[in-house]
Design a protein around this motif. Structure first.
Motif, PDB file in Angstrom:
ATOM      1  N   SER A   1      -4.460  -1.507  15.772  1.00  0.00           N
ATOM      2  CA  SER A   1      -3.450  -0.458  15.601  1.00  0.00           C
ATOM      3  C   SER A   1      -3.695   0.305  14.311  1.00  0.00           C
ATOM      4  O   SER A   1      -4.342  -0.190  13.381  1.00  0.00           O
ATOM      5  CB  SER A   1      -2.037  -1.064  15.573  1.00  0.00           C
ATOM      6  OG  SER A   1      -1.787  -1.814  16.728  1.00  0.00           O
ATOM      7  N   ARG A   2      -3.163   1.519  14.296  1.00  0.00           N
ATOM      8  CA  ARG A   2      -3.206   2.294  13.070  1.00  0.00           C
ATOM      9  C   ARG A   2      -2.193   1.747  12.074  1.00  0.00           C
ATOM     10  O   ARG A   2      -1.229   1.098  12.447  1.00  0.00           O
ATOM     11  CB  ARG A   2      -2.904   3.765  13.368  1.00  0.00           C
ATOM     12  CG  ARG A   2      -3.973   4.454  14.212  1.00  0.00           C
ATOM     13  CD  ARG A   2      -3.595   5.888  14.500  1.00  0.00           C
ATOM     14  NE  ARG A   2      -2.357   5.962  15.267  1.00  0.00           N
ATOM     15  CZ  ARG A   2      -1.786   7.101  15.625  1.00  0.00           C
ATOM     16  NH1 ARG A   2      -2.327   8.259  15.264  1.00  0.00           N
ATOM     17  NH2 ARG A   2      -0.665   7.082  16.338  1.00  0.00           N
ATOM     18  N   LEU A   3      -2.419   2.055  10.791  1.00  0.00           N
ATOM     19  CA  LEU A   3      -1.584   1.483   9.751  1.00  0.00           C
ATOM     20  C   LEU A   3      -0.133   1.941   9.891  1.00  0.00           C
ATOM     21  O   LEU A   3       0.798   1.153   9.698  1.00  0.00           O
ATOM     22  CB  LEU A   3      -2.117   1.872   8.370  1.00  0.00           C
ATOM     23  CG  LEU A   3      -1.466   1.170   7.167  1.00  0.00           C
ATOM     24  CD1 LEU A   3      -1.731  -0.313   7.228  1.00  0.00           C
ATOM     25  CD2 LEU A   3      -1.978   1.755   5.861  1.00  0.00           C
ATOM     26  N   LYS A   4       0.084   3.199  10.268  1.00  0.00           N
ATOM     27  CA  LYS A   4       1.447   3.710  10.368  1.00  0.00           C
ATOM     28  C   LYS A   4       2.185   3.149  11.579  1.00  0.00           C
ATOM     29  O   LYS A   4       3.424   3.225  11.644  1.00  0.00           O
ATOM     30  CB  LYS A   4       1.449   5.236  10.425  1.00  0.00           C
ATOM     31  CG  LYS A   4       0.749   5.803  11.636  1.00  0.00           C
ATOM     32  CD  LYS A   4       0.783   7.323  11.606  1.00  0.00           C
ATOM     33  CE  LYS A   4       0.108   7.915  12.848  1.00  0.00           C
ATOM     34  NZ  LYS A   4       0.145   9.395  12.814  1.00  0.00           N
ATOM     35  N   ASP A   5       1.443   2.582  12.563  1.00  0.00           N
ATOM     36  CA  ASP A   5       2.088   2.001  13.737  1.00  0.00           C
ATOM     37  C   ASP A   5       2.491   0.546  13.534  1.00  0.00           C
ATOM     38  O   ASP A   5       3.211  -0.015  14.362  1.00  0.00           O
ATOM     39  CB  ASP A   5       1.162   2.107  14.956  1.00  0.00           C
ATOM     40  CG  ASP A   5       0.894   3.553  15.340  1.00  0.00           C
ATOM     41  OD1 ASP A   5       1.753   4.411  15.027  1.00  0.00           O
ATOM     42  OD2 ASP A   5      -0.164   3.831  15.917  1.00  0.00           O
ATOM     43  N   LEU A   6       2.027  -0.079  12.463  1.00  0.00           N
ATOM     44  CA  LEU A   6       2.348  -1.486  12.223  1.00  0.00           C
ATOM     45  C   LEU A   6       3.763  -1.623  11.661  1.00  0.00           C
ATOM     46  O   LEU A   6       4.254  -0.734  10.964  1.00  0.00           O
ATOM     47  CB  LEU A   6       1.339  -2.089  11.231  1.00  0.00           C
ATOM     48  CG  LEU A   6      -0.102  -2.214  11.719  1.00  0.00           C
ATOM     49  CD1 LEU A   6      -1.000  -2.665  10.585  1.00  0.00           C
ATOM     50  CD2 LEU A   6      -0.199  -3.200  12.875  1.00  0.00           C
ATOM     51  N   PRO A   7       4.453  -2.732  11.965  1.00  0.00           N
ATOM     52  CA  PRO A   7       5.795  -2.928  11.387  1.00  0.00           C
ATOM     53  C   PRO A   7       5.706  -3.143   9.881  1.00  0.00           C
ATOM     54  O   PRO A   7       4.856  -3.888   9.387  1.00  0.00           O
ATOM     55  CB  PRO A   7       6.308  -4.180  12.110  1.00  0.00           C
ATOM     56  CG  PRO A   7       5.088  -4.883  12.594  1.00  0.00           C
ATOM     57  CD  PRO A   7       4.067  -3.815  12.881  1.00  0.00           C
TER      58      PRO A   7
ATOM     59  N   TYR B   1       0.862  -1.194   0.000  1.00  0.00           N
ATOM     60  CA  TYR B   1       0.000   0.000   0.000  1.00  0.00           C
ATOM     61  C   TYR B   1       0.891   1.235   0.000  1.00  0.00           C
ATOM     62  O   TYR B   1       1.697   1.429   0.915  1.00  0.00           O
ATOM     63  CB  TYR B   1      -0.906  -0.016   1.228  1.00  0.00           C
ATOM     64  CG  TYR B   1      -1.757   1.224   1.404  1.00  0.00           C
ATOM     65  CD1 TYR B   1      -2.814   1.484   0.532  1.00  0.00           C
ATOM     66  CD2 TYR B   1      -1.503   2.119   2.420  1.00  0.00           C
ATOM     67  CE1 TYR B   1      -3.591   2.611   0.692  1.00  0.00           C
ATOM     68  CE2 TYR B   1      -2.276   3.255   2.589  1.00  0.00           C
ATOM     69  CZ  TYR B   1      -3.327   3.494   1.727  1.00  0.00           C
ATOM     70  OH  TYR B   1      -4.099   4.624   1.875  1.00  0.00           O
ATOM     71  N   ASN B   2       0.775   2.047  -1.041  1.00  0.00           N
ATOM     72  CA  ASN B   2       1.589   3.266  -1.189  1.00  0.00           C
ATOM     73  C   ASN B   2       3.084   2.937  -1.088  1.00  0.00           C
ATOM     74  O   ASN B   2       3.850   3.604  -0.394  1.00  0.00           O
ATOM     75  CB  ASN B   2       1.208   4.315  -0.140  1.00  0.00           C
ATOM     76  CG  ASN B   2      -0.171   4.897  -0.393  1.00  0.00           C
ATOM     77  OD1 ASN B   2      -0.781   4.650  -1.437  1.00  0.00           O
ATOM     78  ND2 ASN B   2      -0.675   5.664   0.545  1.00  0.00           N
ATOM     79  N   GLU B   3       3.494   1.865  -1.780  1.00  0.00           N
ATOM     80  CA  GLU B   3       4.889   1.425  -1.846  1.00  0.00           C
ATOM     81  C   GLU B   3       5.445   0.998  -0.491  1.00  0.00           C
ATOM     82  O   GLU B   3       6.663   1.004  -0.296  1.00  0.00           O
ATOM     83  CB  GLU B   3       5.787   2.507  -2.457  1.00  0.00           C
ATOM     84  CG  GLU B   3       5.756   2.548  -3.967  1.00  0.00           C
ATOM     85  CD  GLU B   3       6.166   1.236  -4.625  1.00  0.00           C
ATOM     86  OE1 GLU B   3       7.217   0.708  -4.259  1.00  0.00           O
ATOM     87  OE2 GLU B   3       5.417   0.734  -5.473  1.00  0.00           O
ATOM     88  N   CYS B   4       4.593   0.638   0.466  1.00  0.00           N
ATOM     89  CA  CYS B   4       5.016   0.115   1.765  1.00  0.00           C
ATOM     90  C   CYS B   4       4.358  -1.243   1.971  1.00  0.00           C
ATOM     91  O   CYS B   4       3.156  -1.408   1.692  1.00  0.00           O
ATOM     92  CB  CYS B   4       4.637   1.058   2.913  1.00  0.00           C
ATOM     93  SG  CYS B   4       5.482   2.656   2.845  1.00  0.00           S
ATOM     94  N   GLY B   5       5.131  -2.204   2.441  1.00  0.00           N
ATOM     95  CA  GLY B   5       4.609  -3.544   2.642  1.00  0.00           C
ATOM     96  C   GLY B   5       4.069  -3.751   4.047  1.00  0.00           C
ATOM     97  O   GLY B   5       4.658  -3.286   5.030  1.00  0.00           O
ATOM     98  N   TYR B   6       2.945  -4.468   4.167  1.00  0.00           N
ATOM     99  CA  TYR B   6       2.335  -4.768   5.459  1.00  0.00           C
ATOM    100  C   TYR B   6       1.882  -6.228   5.455  1.00  0.00           C
ATOM    101  O   TYR B   6       1.513  -6.785   4.410  1.00  0.00           O
ATOM    102  CB  TYR B   6       1.123  -3.865   5.737  1.00  0.00           C
ATOM    103  CG  TYR B   6       1.467  -2.402   5.803  1.00  0.00           C
ATOM    104  CD1 TYR B   6       1.984  -1.828   6.966  1.00  0.00           C
ATOM    105  CD2 TYR B   6       1.293  -1.580   4.691  1.00  0.00           C
ATOM    106  CE1 TYR B   6       2.302  -0.482   7.017  1.00  0.00           C
ATOM    107  CE2 TYR B   6       1.619  -0.232   4.742  1.00  0.00           C
ATOM    108  CZ  TYR B   6       2.115   0.309   5.907  1.00  0.00           C
ATOM    109  OH  TYR B   6       2.441   1.637   5.963  1.00  0.00           O
ATOM    110  N   ASP B   7       1.907  -6.830   6.633  1.00  0.00           N
ATOM    111  CA  ASP B   7       1.496  -8.224   6.808  1.00  0.00           C
ATOM    112  C   ASP B   7       0.008  -8.233   7.154  1.00  0.00           C
ATOM    113  O   ASP B   7      -0.396  -7.775   8.221  1.00  0.00           O
ATOM    114  CB  ASP B   7       2.314  -8.871   7.919  1.00  0.00           C
ATOM    115  CG  ASP B   7       2.006 -10.346   8.067  1.00  0.00           C
ATOM    116  OD1 ASP B   7       1.272 -10.887   7.214  1.00  0.00           O
ATOM    117  OD2 ASP B   7       2.487 -10.958   9.043  1.00  0.00           O
ATOM    118  N   LEU B   8      -0.818  -8.753   6.244  1.00  0.00           N
ATOM    119  CA  LEU B   8      -2.267  -8.779   6.479  1.00  0.00           C
ATOM    120  C   LEU B   8      -2.663  -9.798   7.527  1.00  0.00           C
ATOM    121  O   LEU B   8      -3.783  -9.742   8.044  1.00  0.00           O
ATOM    122  CB  LEU B   8      -3.006  -9.076   5.165  1.00  0.00           C
ATOM    123  CG  LEU B   8      -2.977  -7.950   4.127  1.00  0.00           C
ATOM    124  CD1 LEU B   8      -3.660  -8.411   2.842  1.00  0.00           C
ATOM    125  CD2 LEU B   8      -3.659  -6.699   4.656  1.00  0.00           C
TER     126      LEU B   8
END
Length: 791
Positions: A164-170, A149-156
C-alpha cells in the motif's frame, strides 16, 4: 524508586577520505567524567580584532573516539539499561546528532559485517540469553516498531506496508487516559518468543523505513524510529507481575538547508525533522528549569511518546554522535551543548509491579476455606451459610422473652455467631415495621372515615363545577372558531374593497361618455364603440363575490327577492333544520360520554380503595390469604366493562354524527355558492339589457343627459330628469366644445335609463347611483314577470 540524571555519552564518527579533521582532544578519566575539547582557530584579518572563542569543553559519562567498536559501545551504554529493564524498570536509549553523524549505525548497525551490529540487535540477543538462563520466572516478550514521518505515526510492522501507499496506511494516534498515561492506537504488538523472531521483526521494520539520499548522507533517515521491547515477568505461584519496556530511539538528523541545498519533497521532510527536534529541545530546556510548571510535551508526537523517558518513570541514556569535520564543527558544538542540557534532567524510575486479579481471587478463596476449617475445629460444628429450622425457632423464643421482659438490665445472648446476631436484628426490625404499619392502618381508617363524610358533601358540588367547566369550554371553542371566521372575512373584505374601487372608475368613465354622446353631433361612431364595450362586459365588479366587491343595498334587496324564488332555497332550509337536529344530538351524546367517563373513573377509584383495604387486613391478620377472589372487586370490574362498552357505542355514534354534520355543511356551502353564481349571472344579463336599450333612447331624441355627479348630494332628482332634453343649436356649439362635462376617456360608456316618474334620491357617487338605477330596472322586470305591473 531510583532517582538519577540522564546519562549522556558521546561518540566521534571516523572521518571520510576527503574530509578535513577538526582540532579536538578527548580526556577519558576513569575516576571522573570524561571531557571533550574542541578548538576552533580564529580567522585573523588585517585591521580587525576577532574575540571569538577558540576552545569549547564539554563533560560526558564517557567519550567513544573514532576507533571505538560496536561491542564496546553496547557494553558501556546499552547493557546496564537492559539489566534494569529485566529487573522491572523502564529504559530508553536514544541517539542525537546532525545528519550523517552515525546515529543509525550506532542504534541499528551496519549491514556489511556481523561485528557492525548495533545496539538494537545486540540488546535483543542479550535479553533473550538472560531469559533462557533465568528459570525462576515466566517471561513474555512483545515488540513494536513506530515510525514518525512528517509528524504522522506509522506502524513499521504492518504487513500492508509494502503493498500500500504510505497515505493509505492507518496512522498511529496518541490516546491519553485520565492518569495521563500515553496509549498508541493502531500500533501493533508482535509477540517474540526467541531472538530469531525478534530480529526478523526488526529487519521487517528497517525495510519499511523512509530513507533518502542527500548531499551529506547516501542513506539518510528521513523519519524518527522507536523500537520498543515489552517484557512481563511473573514468579510461579505469585500474584505479582512485573511489566517493563525498553525504547531504542533512532532520531532523524538535523540539517542546515543552506549546506545541503536540498529541495522539493526532501526539503519538506527536512522542515518536519528540524521542527520536531526543535520541540524536543524546548522540552529539554523546560525540564532543566527548576521553577517551570508547564512542559510542552504535546507540541509534537515524538515528545508525547517519549514523555516517560524525559523526566518520568524511566532510566534514560543519550548518545551524542559527533562529526568532527571542519565543515561540520559548528553543528558538533551545538550537539554537545544540547547534551549538556539533557544531562541536567532527573528521572524517577519506579519498579513496575502489579497484582494479577485472577491469582488474587484464587488466593483469597483458598484463605477463606482454611479459615472455615479452623473455625470448625474450634467450635466442633460445621457451619453452613444458613441457620437450621430448629435454630430459627429457638431464636424466635429468645427474642420474644427478651421483649416481654420488663427488666432494663436483661440481655439477649445468642453466642458468638454472626448469623444468629444478624437474624435477631432482622427480626427486631420486622417487629418495629409491623408496629408502624398498625399505626398507619389506624390513621388510614380515621382518614377514610373523614373522607367518606366529606366526599358525599363535595361530590354534588364537584359535579356541578365540572358541568359548568365543560359548558364554558364549549362556549370558548365556539367563540374561537367565530373569531377565526371573522378574521378570514375581514381579509376577504379588504380584497373586495380594492376590486370595488377599480369597478367604480369604470362606471364613472361610462357615465361621462354618455353625456358626451348626447352632446356630440357624430353620435353614430360612439354608438358602435358602446356596443363593443357592452359586449365585452360579462359581470359587473360590484356583483362578484370572488372579486371581493361588497353588494350595495339595492343589489342586496334584489338578491333577497331572487333567493326566495330560487329552487335551491327550500333545500338549503331543509339542510339547516337537519343540521340543527344533528348538532343537538351530538351535544347530548357528548354530555352522556362525559358522564360515562366519570362513572368509569369512580369505579376504578373504588377498586383501588378495596385493594388497599384488603392489603391492610392481610397485614393485621396474616392467616387470611390475599389470593382468594374478592366478589366486590369482580362486580366493580364487570360494571367497568359494561360502561366501557356503552362508552364505545356512543363514541362511534358521535363519530358518525361528526361525518354527517361535515357532509351537511359541505352541501349547504355548495348550494349557497350555486345560488350566488345564478344571481350573478342573472344580474349580469340585466345589466347587458340596459346597455342594449341605450341606442334606442339616444336615437329617439337628441337630448342632453344630465350627469348625476354634477348635482349636489343633497339634491333629489327624478328619473324623468334623465330623459329631459335640451335642444342644442349647431351654431351654438358646432365643434362640441362643452369640455367641462365630457370625460377624458371616451372608450368606457354606459347609460342611465329612465324607468318611471317616481322621485329617487341620488348620492352623487357614480357607482352608488348606477346600482340604484340598475336595481329599479331589475325590480320592475321582476314585478312585470309576476303580473304585478307598476303596483
Amino acid at each position: 524508586m531510583v532517582k538519577e540524571t540522564i546519562r549522556v555519552y558521546a561518540r566521534v564518527k571516523p572521518l571520510g577520505r576527503r574530509q578535513q579533521a577538526g582540532i579536538y582532544s578527548v580526556d577519558n578519566d576513569e575516576k571522573s567524567l570524561s571531557s571533550l575539547e574542541i578548538i576552533v582557530p580564529r580567522d585573523l584579518a588585517d585591521g580587525f580584532v576577532n574575540n571569538k572563542q577558540e576552545s569549547y569543553k564539554f563533560k560526558f559519562q564517557k567519550i567513544f573516539d573514532q576507533e571505538a567498536k560496536q561491542d564496546v559501545v553496547f557494553d558501556n551504554i546499552a547493557k546496564p539499561v537492559a539489566e534494569c529493564v529485566l529487573a522491572g524498570y523502564n529504559g530508553t536509549i536514544f541517539a542525537y546528532g546532525q545528519t550523517g553523524s552515525g546515529k543509525t549505525f550506532t542504534i541499528t548497525g551496519g549491514a556489511e559485517r556481523y561485528s557492525d551490529r548495533g545496539i538494537i540487535p545486540r540488546t535483543l540477543s542479550y535479553i533473550f540469553d538472560q531469559l533462557q538462563k533465568d528459570g525462576s520466572k515466566v517471561y513474555t516478550t512483545h515488540v513494536s516498531y513506530l515510525e514518525i514521518y512528517n509528524e504522522c505515526g506509522y506502524d513499521l510492522l504492518d504487513p500492508r506496508h509494502e503493498a500500500s501507499r504510505l497515505k493509505d496506511l492507518p496512522k498511529v494516534t496518541i490516546m491519553e487516559d485520565p492518569d495521563q498515561n500515553i496509549h498508541l492506537k493502531n500500533l501493533s504488538l508482535q509477540q517474540a518468543t526467541n531472538e530469531e523472531e525478534a530480529l526478523n521483526l526488526l529487519f521487517l521494520g528497517d525495510t519499511n523505513r523512509m530513507i533518502a539520499e542527500t548531499p551529506m548522507n547516501q542513506a539518510s533517515s528521513r523519519s524518527h524510529c522507536i523500537f520498543t521491547i515489552h517484557i512481563s515477568s511473573k514468579e510461579p505461584g505469585s500474584a505479582t507481575i512485573r511489566r517493563s519496556k525498553l525504547h531504542l530511539v533512532d532520531l532523524a538528523g538535523s540539517e542546515r538547508v543552506a549546506k545541503t541545498g536540498v529541495g522539493g519533497h526532501i526539503l519538506t521532510e527536512a522542515k518536519y525533522i528540524n521542527l520536531s527536534l526543535h520541540h524536543l529541545e524546548q522540552v529539554i530546556i523546560a525540564l532543566a528549569e527548576k521553577n517551570r510548571s508547564h512542559i510542552p510535551y504535546r507540541n509534537s508526537m515524538m515528545t508525547s511518546v517519549l514523555r516517560d523517558s524525559l523526566g518520568g518513570n524511566c532510566m534514560t541514556t543519550m548518545i551524542a554522535t559527533l562529526s568532527i569535520d571542519r565543515r561540520n564543527i559548528d553543528e558538533s558544538i551545538s550537539t554537545c551543548r544540547f547534551a549538556q542540557r539533557v544531562a541536567l534532567i532527573k528521572n524517577e524510575a519506579v519498579l513496575n509491579e502489579e497484582i494479577d486479579p485472577t491469582l488474587m481471587i484464587i488466593k483469597l478463596k483458598k484463605e477463606i476455606q482454611e479459615l472455615k476449617d479452623e473455625l470448625m475445629l474450634v467450635t466442633g460444628k460445621q457451619r453452613t451459610s444458613e441457620l437450621s429450622q430448629e435454630e430459627l425457632l429457638q431464636l424466635d423464643e429468645l427474642i420474644e422473652t427478651f421483649i416481654e421482659d420488663n427488666d432494663p438490665d436483661s440481655t439477649l445472648d445468642v453466642g458468638a455467631d454472626m448469623r444468629k446476631i444478624k437474624y435477631c436484628f432482622i427480626h427486631l426490625k420486622q417487629l418495629m415495621n409491623d408496629s408502624k404499619m398498625t399505626d398507619k392502618k389506624l390513621l388510614l381508617q380515621h382518614n377514610s372515615e373523614e373522607k367518606d363524610t366529606n366526599k358525599e358533601v363535595g361530590e354534588e358540588e364537584l359535579k356541578k363545577l365540572k358541568e359548568l367547566l365543560q359548558q364554558r369550554d364549549n362556549e370558548i371553542n365556539i367563540l374561537v372558531n367565530m373569531l377565526k371566521k371573522e378574521k378570514k372575512r375581514a381579509q376577504e373584505a379588504l380584497f373586495q374593497l380594492n376590486a370595488a374601487s377599480a369597478g367604480s372608475t369604470v362606471l364613472e368613465q361610462s357615465l361621462c361618455v354618455n353625456f358626451e354622446e348626447s352632446q356630440s353631433p357624430a353620435s353614430s361612431s360612439s354608438l358602435k364603440e358602446a356596443k363593443d364595450f357592452s359586449s365585452s362586459v360579462h359581470r359587473p365588479p360590484f356583483l362578484s363575490r370572488q372579486t371581493g366587491g361588497k353588494m350595495s343595498l339595492g343589489c342586496q334587496e334584489a338578491f333577497e327577492v331572487f333567493k326566495q324564488d330560487h329552487a335551491d332555497s327550500i333545500t338549503i332550509e331543509d339542510n339547516k333544520e337537519l343540521l340543527k337536529q344533528r348538532y343537538a344530538e351530538a351535544k347530548c351524546l357528548g354530555e352522556k360520554l362525559n358522564k360515562v367517563r366519570n362513572t368509569i373513573n369512580h369505579l376504578k377509584g373504588e377498586i383501588t380503595q378495596r385493594h388497599i383495604q384488603r392489603a391492610v387486613l392481610a397485614i393485621s391478620s396474616p392467616s387470611e390469604e390475599l389470593n382468594t377472589l374478592d366478589p366486590v372487586k369482580e362486580q366493580l370490574r364487570t360494571q367497568i366493562e359494561e360502561e366501557k362498552k356503552s362508552y364505545k357505542t356512543m363514541f362511534n355514534r358521535l363519530k358518525g354524527l361528526k361525518v354527517e354534520i361535515e357532509h351537511l355543511q359541505l352541501l349547504m356551502e355548495k348550494a349557497k355558492m350555486k345560488l350566488q353564481k345564478d344571481f350573478e349571472v342573472w344580474w349580469s344579463e340585466e345589466a347587458q339589457k340596459l346597455q342594449q336599450e341605450k341606442p334606442e333612447m339616444v336615437s329617439s331624441s337628441n337630448t342632453v343627459t344630465v350627469y348625476p355627479q354634477l348635482r349636489k348630494p343633497s339634491q333629489h332628482l327624478s328619473i324623468n330628469s334623465f330623459s329631459e332634453t335640451t335642444r342644442v343649436s349647431p351654431s351654438e356649439d358646432p365643434a362640441g366644445k362643452n369640455n367641462s362635462i365630457i370625460s377624458s376617456n371616451p372608450i368606457s360608456k354606459t347609460r342611465t335609463p329612465a324607468i318611471s316618474s317616481t322621485s329617487i334620491p341620488l348620492t352623487g357617487d357614480s357607482q352608488a347611483d348606477a346600482d340604484i338605477l340598475a336595481f329599479m330596472k331589475a325590480r320592475q322586470n321582476i314585478l312585470q314577470k309576476k303580473g304585478l305591473g307598476n303596483k
